[in-house]
Write an enzyme that holds these catalytic residues in place. Sequence first.
Site, PDB file in Angstrom:
ATOM      1  N   ASP A 210       1.175  -1.382   0.347  1.00 62.97           N
ATOM      2  CA  ASP A 210       0.331  -0.010   0.254  1.00 62.97           C
ATOM      3  C   ASP A 210       1.201   0.847  -0.294  1.00 62.97           C
ATOM      4  O   ASP A 210       2.246   1.440   0.768  1.00 62.97           O
ATOM      5  CB  ASP A 210      -1.516   0.564   1.662  1.00 62.97           C
ATOM      6  CG  ASP A 210      -2.092  -0.610   1.371  1.00 62.97           C
ATOM      7  OD1 ASP A 210      -1.499  -1.505   0.413  1.00 62.97           O
ATOM      8  OD2 ASP A 210      -2.961  -1.219   2.347  1.00 62.97           O
TER       9      ASP A 210
ATOM     10  N   LYS B 102      -1.581   5.386  -4.725  1.00 61.26           N
ATOM     11  CA  LYS B 102      -1.076   6.038  -5.049  1.00 61.26           C
ATOM     12  C   LYS B 102      -0.375   6.352  -5.959  1.00 61.26           C
ATOM     13  O   LYS B 102       0.859   5.899  -5.279  1.00 61.26           O
ATOM     14  CB  LYS B 102      -1.752   7.421  -4.388  1.00 61.26           C
ATOM     15  CG  LYS B 102      -3.425   7.352  -4.594  1.00 61.26           C
ATOM     16  CD  LYS B 102      -3.293   9.369  -4.297  1.00 61.26           C
ATOM     17  CE  LYS B 102      -5.006   9.174  -4.378  1.00 61.26           C
ATOM     18  NZ  LYS B 102      -5.926   8.562  -4.579  1.00 61.26           N
TER      19      LYS B 102
ATOM     20  N   MET C 218     -10.401   6.773   9.219  1.00 59.54           N
ATOM     21  CA  MET C 218     -10.151   7.524   7.364  1.00 59.54           C
ATOM     22  C   MET C 218     -11.253   8.313   7.892  1.00 59.54           C
ATOM     23  O   MET C 218     -12.450   8.618   6.824  1.00 59.54           O
ATOM     24  CB  MET C 218     -11.449   6.240   6.936  1.00 59.54           C
ATOM     25  CG  MET C 218      -9.539   5.207   6.055  1.00 59.54           C
ATOM     26  SD  MET C 218     -10.297   4.122   5.040  1.00 59.54           S
ATOM     27  CE  MET C 218     -11.065   2.542   6.074  1.00 59.54           C
TER      28      MET C 218
HETATM   29  C1  LIG Z   1      -7.725   2.207   4.578  1.00 57.42           C
HETATM   30  S1  LIG Z   1      -7.890   1.794   6.748  1.00 57.42           S
HETATM   31  C2  LIG Z   1      -6.685   0.927   7.186  1.00 57.42           C
HETATM   32  C3  LIG Z   1      -6.597   0.365   8.171  1.00 57.42           C
HETATM   33  C4  LIG Z   1      -5.635  -0.321   8.273  1.00 57.42           C
HETATM   34  N1  LIG Z   1      -6.159  -2.014   8.311  1.00 57.42           N
HETATM   35  C5  LIG Z   1      -5.427  -1.140  10.010  1.00 57.42           C
HETATM   36  O1  LIG Z   1      -6.261  -1.729  10.424  1.00 57.42           O
HETATM   37  O2  LIG Z   1      -4.880  -0.483  10.690  1.00 57.42           O
HETATM   38  C6  LIG Z   1      -6.310   3.627   6.485  1.00 57.42           C
HETATM   39  C7  LIG Z   1      -6.879   4.166   7.888  1.00 57.42           C
HETATM   40  O3  LIG Z   1      -6.003   3.256   9.259  1.00 57.42           O
HETATM   41  C8  LIG Z   1      -5.837   5.178   9.975  1.00 57.42           C
HETATM   42  N2  LIG Z   1      -3.907   4.862   9.949  1.00 57.42           N
HETATM   43  C9  LIG Z   1      -3.573   3.226   9.265  1.00 57.42           C
HETATM   44  N3  LIG Z   1      -2.443   3.721  10.197  1.00 57.42           N
HETATM   45  C10 LIG Z   1      -2.320   4.758  10.504  1.00 57.42           C
HETATM   46  C11 LIG Z   1      -0.960   5.219  11.943  1.00 57.42           C
HETATM   47  N4  LIG Z   1       0.385   5.275  11.715  1.00 57.42           N
HETATM   48  N5  LIG Z   1      -1.577   6.712  12.490  1.00 57.42           N
HETATM   49  C12 LIG Z   1      -3.205   6.773  12.051  1.00 57.42           C
HETATM   50  N6  LIG Z   1      -3.292   6.845  11.828  1.00 57.42           N
HETATM   51  C13 LIG Z   1      -3.105   5.260  10.753  1.00 57.42           C
HETATM   52  C14 LIG Z   1      -6.361   6.166   9.490  1.00 57.42           C
HETATM   53  O4  LIG Z   1      -7.232   6.118   9.597  1.00 57.42           O
HETATM   54  C15 LIG Z   1      -5.854   5.425   8.002  1.00 57.42           C
HETATM   55  O5  LIG Z   1      -7.227   6.584   7.287  1.00 57.42           O
END
Ligand SMILES: C[S@@+](CC[C@H](N)C(=O)[O-])C[C@H]1O[C@@H](n2cnc3c(N)ncnc32)[C@H](O)[C@@H]1O
Length: 263
Positions: A45, A67, A179
């Site tokens: 990703d 992207k 998100m």
């Molecule tokens: C497509 S989702 C994927 C979630 C992922 N599968 C998980 O279990 O954390 C992407 C979202 O995860 C959260 N996210 C992922 N990494 C993050 C980080 N390092 N800090 C804060 N939010 C994070 C945010 O809300 C972001 O918009």
Amino acid sequence: MTPSSFLPEFEPGTVWLVGAGPGDPGLLTLTAVHALGWADVILHDALIDPRILTYARPDAILENAGKRGHRPSPKQSEISDLLVAHAQAGRRVLRLKGGDPFVFGRGYEEGLALAAAGIRFRVVPGVSSGLATLALHGVPATSRDSNHAVILATGHLAEDKSLDWAALAKTGQPIVLYMAVANLAPITAALQAGGLAAETPVIAVHAATTGAEQAVAATLAELPHLAAAGRIRSPAVIAIGAIAPLRAAIAPHLAEPILDVAS
Ligand SMILES: C[S@@+](CC[C@H](N)C(=O)[O-])C[C@H]1O[C@@H](n2cnc3c(N)ncnc32)[C@H](O)[C@@H]1O
């Protein structure tokens, strides 16, 4: 017996859907590091922390499935097709996703495509950003005195009314949003309409465990203003409810950054 003898063999022609955690390589599982060291192809990703990719074999093919520059993101079906094609070519294929692949990660959809194509695959859980972020900031996802359930919700589809925010508010249980930054105005309005007080405590953490991390403690009503002012940016985890202020009792003893408190 060596530590790696506990780990499964990454067989050619198979796909592993692997969670990479929130960013800090220290939060990778042993199986994820093992997979990175064996994979012939890694489809990752866009949000994957570059430090994590340093565990890849030097000759592995790395493909960004998120992207790319100004080009649009590949469609989910294109990613699934790529996974199938690489596996059918006999490669060890690692699909690397942020957090946990089965928490708002579309890992299940990719698993369905692999199953339909007759490709064997493994799911390697990762540390989901929602839970990791809270723990690192001294916020318990549950504590005996505050809550016996916790809701993980995506704010991505806030505007198509696919989620009944008022019903979630009525449970009185804390809500951990993924998100959600772009939709905080409608989400907070719906939660308040469902009965959550404007003063409900929240904590928002941007880019947790990366060099760009920023955290804010505030109230529910303040969230949209903080987002509009750029003080909460995506990607962020936002926890709403009684668990958020619990950090105060242990925060002075944590090696984590001090929170910015919104006025
Ligand atoms: C497509 S989702 C994927 C979630 C992922 N599968 C998980 O279990 O954390 C992407 C979202 O995860 C959260 N996210 C992922 N990494 C993050 C980080 N390092 N800090 C804060 N939010 C994070 C945010 O809300 C972001 O918009």
